[in-house]
Scaffold this active site. Structure first.
Site, mmCIF file in Angstrom:
data_model
loop_
_atom_site.group_PDB
_atom_site.id
_atom_site.type_symbol
_atom_site.label_atom_id
_atom_site.label_comp_id
_atom_site.label_asym_id
_atom_site.label_seq_id
_atom_site.Cartn_x
_atom_site.Cartn_y
_atom_site.Cartn_z
ATOM 1 N N ARG A 190 -1.505 5.703 19.706
ATOM 2 C CA ARG A 190 -1.551 4.350 19.934
ATOM 3 C C ARG A 190 -0.585 3.949 18.972
ATOM 4 O O ARG A 190 0.086 4.501 18.091
ATOM 5 C CB ARG A 190 -2.287 4.018 18.995
ATOM 6 C CG ARG A 190 -3.024 4.878 18.072
ATOM 7 C CD ARG A 190 -4.468 4.577 16.977
ATOM 8 N NE ARG A 190 -4.320 3.325 16.345
ATOM 9 C CZ ARG A 190 -3.558 3.052 14.858
ATOM 10 N NH1 ARG A 190 -3.371 3.728 14.025
ATOM 11 N NH2 ARG A 190 -3.891 1.736 14.646
ATOM 12 N N PRO A 191 -0.253 2.427 19.198
ATOM 13 C CA PRO A 191 0.798 1.449 17.991
ATOM 14 C C PRO A 191 0.086 1.919 16.734
ATOM 15 O O PRO A 191 -1.399 1.436 16.558
ATOM 16 C CB PRO A 191 1.101 0.643 19.086
ATOM 17 C CG PRO A 191 -0.234 0.192 19.470
ATOM 18 C CD PRO A 191 -0.782 1.575 20.250
ATOM 19 N N SER A 192 1.031 1.560 15.763
ATOM 20 C CA SER A 192 0.472 1.805 14.787
ATOM 21 C C SER A 192 -0.222 -0.092 14.034
ATOM 22 O O SER A 192 0.967 -0.309 14.787
ATOM 23 C CB SER A 192 1.745 2.370 13.539
ATOM 24 O OG SER A 192 1.273 1.237 12.753
ATOM 25 N N GLY A 193 -0.936 -0.468 13.797
ATOM 26 C CA GLY A 193 -0.891 -1.493 12.802
ATOM 27 C C GLY A 193 -0.392 -2.230 11.656
ATOM 28 O O GLY A 193 -0.464 -3.194 11.440
ATOM 29 N N SER B 59 1.091 -1.496 -0.030
ATOM 30 C CA SER B 59 0.264 -0.163 0.262
ATOM 31 C C SER B 59 0.473 1.238 0.039
ATOM 32 O O SER B 59 1.513 1.997 -1.124
ATOM 33 C CB SER B 59 -1.302 0.065 0.943
ATOM 34 O OG SER B 59 -2.062 1.286 0.863
ATOM 35 N N ASN C 18 -7.376 9.266 6.770
ATOM 36 C CA ASN C 18 -6.288 8.659 6.114
ATOM 37 C C ASN C 18 -7.034 9.410 4.540
ATOM 38 O O ASN C 18 -6.544 8.681 3.061
ATOM 39 C CB ASN C 18 -5.469 8.066 5.588
ATOM 40 C CG ASN C 18 -6.374 6.037 6.277
ATOM 41 O OD1 ASN C 18 -7.487 6.345 5.189
ATOM 42 N ND2 ASN C 18 -6.270 5.508 7.048
ATOM 43 N N ASP D 223 -3.112 6.662 -2.657
ATOM 44 C CA ASP D 223 -2.466 6.355 -2.549
ATOM 45 C C ASP D 223 -1.188 5.050 -3.315
ATOM 46 O O ASP D 223 -2.026 4.807 -4.831
ATOM 47 C CB ASP D 223 -2.544 5.435 -0.851
ATOM 48 C CG ASP D 223 -3.236 4.340 -1.040
ATOM 49 O OD1 ASP D 223 -4.049 3.601 -1.856
ATOM 50 O OD2 ASP D 223 -2.931 3.228 0.172
ATOM 51 N N ASP E 186 -1.709 1.762 -3.668
ATOM 52 C CA ASP E 186 -2.730 0.641 -4.063
ATOM 53 C C ASP E 186 -3.333 1.044 -4.667
ATOM 54 O O ASP E 186 -4.632 -0.012 -4.272
ATOM 55 C CB ASP E 186 -1.952 -0.399 -3.235
ATOM 56 C CG ASP E 186 -3.304 -0.397 -2.091
ATOM 57 O OD1 ASP E 186 -3.288 0.604 -1.705
ATOM 58 O OD2 ASP E 186 -3.639 -1.814 -0.818
ATOM 59 N N ASP F 206 -6.374 2.390 -2.494
ATOM 60 C CA ASP F 206 -7.406 2.392 -1.892
ATOM 61 C C ASP F 206 -7.831 3.343 -0.471
ATOM 62 O O ASP F 206 -8.486 3.423 -0.468
ATOM 63 C CB ASP F 206 -7.175 1.049 -1.462
ATOM 64 C CG ASP F 206 -6.450 0.519 0.085
ATOM 65 O OD1 ASP F 206 -6.013 1.447 0.177
ATOM 66 O OD2 ASP F 206 -6.232 0.012 0.794
#
Length: 546
Positions: A502-505, A64, A374, A278, A280, A282
């Site tokens: 927050r921790p990024s996923g 992505s 985003n 972006d 890819d 999406d």
């Protein structure tokens, strides 16, 4: 299952020693050269999933918006949705298994899911334009073939296009034809029908000029293919089309959103409508420059608001009491939430970051609009809502109600309900702007965003992103001790402020978001919170610089 063949083939895609990966919201992502074993194993897992569901499964090779050196893979479930959470766990187990454990892990999956190993299996494969994607796709094919599965390789496609193909095939064509031509024809037909209404009701210039930054990714190739399906009123100019320039480098939706400035290579004139995909395709964000040369970003929040206003107006016209709701994450600008609830009178629900959480919540309503800030998002229509709308479009005697129902029907066909789709979302936005006679500035002026700043602390600065625990749809921190109290005290110093961590996923990073009444205050708050994270969450090296 021929485990000797699996063992031999797996040895050609050996797992790097000590590498452990987690299947997250975006599947697996890391440096491309470390992913060969993962691709092989995900090909095999897709075969097991196909046999377990008696349906075609998708495997998309993409990372992505990540840098070109990275790659990744995600599996697509039968209706074009994200992989089932339980199978995400299986994916993690299988990817991290040592060679000698492969047979055991695969056998356990088959036993737990009662997989019929004699059933046919079909896997759809797609890939983005990264230099590594073709070779990694071949590893996926090896994994499918070694378990006796069949595959259809779609080659270079956007991620949403592969989601669409999987859904079309598994609904026996009810959702559309499982070909690129089928995708282009369905979307363009619905778009042309909508634009006709705008053309018949407007006077003057009907031309729709749009500049598109394609992030040097797959979106450019697919828009070039689709251009002949567009009506002549639509004039698109492509930038960062991959002919020179690296994927996602200083361009693309994520770059524009995070840096709040235009991509490199796109020449903007005042008040021109521009958008960025972006890597890819999406995600999508819009933007423009005003006559004072100031940059204005129109992100997922304003996209969701525009679509919600339009759908609500149409539903009022057809006099149907269908339940509409908007689903957001903690990243949604506070102004958007207030405007939707207080002015548009649409309920807003906040969920954890990640498309699967938004998608799942949106399924609870007749019409569920979801967008991340985003620019990733779509609209879901329940089966009952879709049936009712199509019935009204066909049978309603009142002209105004029937026309409104027809427009809703075209919206249903234009939107890619399987997943966020930059191409489909762009056409939806362009149709709504044309139908409502709105300029990009008027759209932007619907409400005023609270100034905000999103910072990314890479793992070089924080030893382990997972030490940060969250609650309340990731708007508050539960660990490490003292961090939430520190954030609360910093927020109190500013007006109309909020902040969260927050921790990024999707990356080895911790994300810090801050809002306040001025940009200076938002920037300062984001920096102060990042210092608190560095101090209390195991920061490494020098504290973050402002």
């Amino acid at each position: 299952m021929d485990f000797e063949a699996v063992r031999r083939c797996s040895a050609r895609h050996a797992k790097p020693a000590g590498l452990a990966l987690q299947y997250g919201t975006a599947g697996f992502r890391c440096r491309a050269q470390r992913l060969h074993h993962v691709m092989f194993r995900m090909g095999a897992l897709a075969v097991l999933r196909s046999r377990a569901t008696a349906a075609a499964i998708g495997v998309m090779v993409t990372a992505s918006h990540n840098p070109e050196e990275d790659n990744g893979v995600k599996l697509i479930d039968p209706h074009g949705e994200m992989l089932h959470p339980l199978w995400e766990e299986y994916a993690t187990q299988l990817a991290n298994a040592e060679e000698q454990e492969l047979q055991k892990v695969m056998t356990e999956i088959c036993q737990k899911e009662a997989v019929d190993l004699h059933r046919d299996a079909l896997v759809f494969i797609g890939r983005d334009t990264r230099p590594s994607s073709m070779k990694l796709s071949q590893a996926v094919m090896d994994g499918i073939s070694v378990l006796g599965g069949q595959y259809h390789d779609y080659g270079l496609v956007t991620t949403p296009q592969l989601h669409y193909m999987v859904c079309c095939h598994n609904t026996q064509g009810q959702y559309g034809k499982a070909t690129l031509e089928g995708y282009y024809e369905k979307l363009s037909k619905a778009f042309i029908e909508l634009i006709k209404k705008a053309n018949s009701s407007s006077s003057g210039d009907r031309q729709r000029h749009l500049k598109i930054d394609c992030a040097n990714g797959i979106g450019a190739l697919k828009l070039i293919e689709m251009e002949r399906y567009f009506p002549q009123e639509v004039l698109i100019n492509l930038y960062n089309d991959g002919t020179n320039g690296k994927l996602n480098h200083l361009c693309g939706a994520d770059y524009v959103k995070v840096h709040q400035k235009p991509p490199r290579g796109l020449d903007m004139k005042p008040n021109e409508r521009c958008c960025s995909f972006d890597g890819d395709a999406d995600r999508i964000v819009y933007y423009y420059k005003d006559t004072d040369d100031r940059f204005h970003l129109i992100d997922g929040d304003k996209i969701a608001t525009l679509i919600s206003i339009f759908l609500k107006e149409l539903l009022v016209k057809v006099e149907e009491t269908l339940k509409v709701a908007v689903v957001q994450t903690a990243y949604a600008n506070g102004s958007s939430t207030r405007y939707l609830e207080e002015t548009v009178k649409v309920p807003v629900h906040c969920v954890k970051t990640g498309v699967k959480h938004l998608h799942h919540k949106a399924q609870e309503f007749d019409v569920g609009v979801y967008f991340e800030a985003n620019g990733h998002g779509t609209v879901l229509f329940s089966k009952a809502a879709e049936t009712k709308i199509r019935q009204l479009a066909k049978e309603e005697k009142d002209d105004e109600r029937r026309e409104a129902a027809k427009m809703l029907e075209n919206m249903i066909d234009l939107i890619n309900q399987t997943v966020g789709d930059a191409i489909a979302d762009m056409l939806v936005i362009e149709a709504i702007l044309a139908l409502k006679g709105l300029t990009v500035q008027q759209w932007d002026g619907i409400y005023t965003d609270l100034p905000n700043r999103l910072l990314k602390l890479l793992l070089l600065q924080v030893a382990d992103r997972q030490v940060i625990g969250t609650t309340d749809a990731e708007r508050r921190v539960t660990a490490p001790p003292g961090l939430q109290e520190s954030i609360d005290s910093l927020v109190k110093k500013q007006r109309a402020a909020r902040a969260f961590v927050r921790p990024s996923g999707t990356e080895d990073a911790v994300r810090v978001y801050a809002e306040a009444d001025t940009q200076e205050a938002a920037d300062a708050l984001a920096h102060e919170v990042s210092l608190a994270v560095h101090q209390l969450a195991g920061g490494v090296g020098a504290p973050p610089q402002s």
